[in-house]
Design a protein around this motif. Structure first.
Motif, PDB file in Angstrom:
ATOM      1  N   GLU A 269      14.719  22.308 -31.842  1.00  0.00           N
ATOM      2  CA  GLU A 269      13.908  23.209 -30.763  1.00  0.00           C
ATOM      3  C   GLU A 269      13.119  24.361 -31.578  1.00  0.00           C
TER       4      GLU A 269
ATOM      5  N   GLU B  17       9.586  31.154 -25.241  1.00  0.00           N
ATOM      6  CA  GLU B  17       9.443  29.729 -24.788  1.00  0.00           C
ATOM      7  C   GLU B  17       9.545  28.916 -25.922  1.00  0.00           C
ATOM      8  N   THR B  18       9.845  27.720 -25.900  1.00  0.00           N
ATOM      9  CA  THR B  18      10.042  26.810 -26.642  1.00  0.00           C
ATOM     10  C   THR B  18       9.668  25.492 -26.352  1.00  0.00           C
ATOM     11  N   VAL B  19       9.585  24.327 -27.639  1.00  0.00           N
ATOM     12  CA  VAL B  19       9.058  23.087 -27.504  1.00  0.00           C
ATOM     13  C   VAL B  19      10.334  22.405 -28.124  1.00  0.00           C
ATOM     14  N   LYS B  20      10.820  21.220 -27.541  1.00  0.00           N
ATOM     15  CA  LYS B  20      12.048  20.313 -27.956  1.00  0.00           C
ATOM     16  C   LYS B  20      11.183  19.045 -28.756  1.00  0.00           C
TER      17      LYS B  20
ATOM     18  N   ALA C  15       9.504  18.473 -24.655  1.00  0.00           N
ATOM     19  CA  ALA C  15       9.505  19.264 -23.146  1.00  0.00           C
ATOM     20  C   ALA C  15       9.658  20.589 -23.562  1.00  0.00           C
ATOM     21  N   ARG C  16       9.474  21.433 -22.660  1.00  0.00           N
ATOM     22  CA  ARG C  16       8.985  22.630 -22.893  1.00  0.00           C
ATOM     23  C   ARG C  16       9.956  23.541 -21.946  1.00  0.00           C
ATOM     24  N   ARG C  17      10.618  24.552 -22.356  1.00  0.00           N
ATOM     25  CA  ARG C  17      11.569  25.475 -21.556  1.00  0.00           C
ATOM     26  C   ARG C  17      11.397  26.793 -21.861  1.00  0.00           C
ATOM     27  N   SER C  18      11.845  27.765 -20.986  1.00  0.00           N
ATOM     28  CA  SER C  18      11.682  29.151 -20.948  1.00  0.00           C
ATOM     29  C   SER C  18      13.160  29.753 -20.948  1.00  0.00           C
ATOM     30  N   ILE C  19      13.477  30.612 -21.821  1.00  0.00           N
ATOM     31  CA  ILE C  19      14.800  31.179 -21.919  1.00  0.00           C
ATOM     32  C   ILE C  19      14.687  32.635 -21.946  1.00  0.00           C
TER      33      ILE C  19
ATOM     34  N   THR D 117      11.092  36.866 -22.240  1.00  0.00           N
ATOM     35  CA  THR D 117      11.347  35.234 -22.208  1.00  0.00           C
ATOM     36  C   THR D 117      10.965  34.678 -23.485  1.00  0.00           C
TER      37      THR D 117
ATOM     38  N   GLU E 154      18.563  23.861 -29.228  1.00  0.00           N
ATOM     39  CA  GLU E 154      18.899  22.665 -29.692  1.00  0.00           C
ATOM     40  C   GLU E 154      18.503  22.210 -30.946  1.00  0.00           C
TER      41      GLU E 154
END
Length: 316
Positions: free
Chosen positions: A211, A177-180, A184-188, A175, A208
């Protein structure tokens, strides 16, 4: 090389904002791919954001029993890490097969995932390339296509993804992990991170603008015999014609991902279920929608034979 400005990011969020606010800005860490592209004026950023000082170079155990690999962990350090070698041998082997020691000393985890294709037409500014200049055409379709993709392709692009590490990550269900830029953080899931070419081959991931990849998360170890086999024209300094990353258990079950055949690391979960039946059955599922050219048709057979060799090695 075109002139550019330079800054050192003070935080992950600041780095993301700096790149998001300037359409001509790029992150830079190891620079093993970006600098080459800048020298050839294929990439022409006017501003570089150095992220090396952000402390993202740690490999840490997770509460779930997996590993969190910082975006800036160098490939050499990741391949040599004791836990990676013991529990995620597929990843270690893929990294060692991926590049020379000099490159592994500089290349980072995030940069490896984000490296761009080595299609010769992409690297030649005098040739049409939809990935380099959207809408200009794909020279590989009517040109020399021996090294190009055979599955998951489109009429806009038949380039392959070059990363060996990404093949291992795909087989291991990593997975990202990112920061926009807004924090905001998300897991892809790695399965969703890279895109197929479609009509927009220049858009290579789901990231994005701005990101920032902070880490790659590995789930708890799955055991099994872990093998990475890379078939290439020469033993070093060459990208894969076909590569197979596989985890195979004593009962014949397992999972596999294939490189050198598609615009992204190629894995079809239904093919995993065919592994106990042998290489032919699994390869038929993997390449069911293959559209090879006359020059790279051999890759269809090469996938099956390479997978057969991997299965034979796993069985001892």
């Amino acid at each position: 090389m075109k002139a550019f400005t330079f800054e050192r990011a003070s935080s992950v969020e600041a780095a993301a904002r700096a790149v998001a606010s300037n359409p001509q800005a790029k992150f830079i860490a190891g620079g093993t791919n970006l600098l080459d592209l800048m020298k050839l004026e294929i990439e022409v950023p006017t501003h570089l954001v150095d992220v090396n000082g952000l402390g993202l170079d740690k490999i840490e155990a997770t509460p779930e029993g997996g590993l969190r690999i910082g975006a800036l962990v160098r490939n050499t350090d990741l391949a040599a890490h004791e836990t990676v070698r013991r529990d995620y041998g597929l990843l270690s082997r893929a990294l060692v097969a991926g590049a020379s020691g000099q490159l592994r000393n500089k290349a980072t985890t995030a940069g490896n995932l984000l490296q761009r294709t080595r299609c010769p037409y992409f690297y030649d500014p005098y040739q049409p390339c939809n990935k380099r200049q959207p809408g200009s055409g794909c020279s590989a379709l009517g040109g020399f296509s021996r090294q190009h993709a055979v599955v998951g392709i489109s009429d806009a692009c038949i380039a392959t993804h070059p990363s060996d590490m990404a093949i291992a990550m795909r087989a291991l269900d990593a997975t990202v992990e990112t920061v926009k830029p807004d924090g905001a953080r998300r897991s892809i899931a790695i399965a969703d991170f890279h895109r197929l070419a479609g009509e927009t081959p220049h858009i290579e991931t789901v990231l994005e603008r701005g990101e920032f990849v902070t880490a790659v998360l590995l789930p708890p170890p799955i055991g099994g015999k872990q093998i990475y086999r890379k078939v290439r024209d020469r033993a070093s300094y060459a990208f894969a014609l076909v590569s197979v990353g596989a985890v195979i258990h004593p009962n014949g079950t397992g999972r596999l991902a294939v490189g050198g055949v598609a615009h992204k690391p190629w894995r079809i979960e239904a093919a995993d279920a065919e592994l106990p039946k042998g290489a032919k059955a699994a390869a038929q599922i993997l390449l069911a929608d293959a559209r090879p050219t006359e020059q790279n048709r051999f890759k269809v057979d090469l996938v099956e034979r390479t997978l057969g060799a991997v299965i034979a090695e796993a069985r001892g």
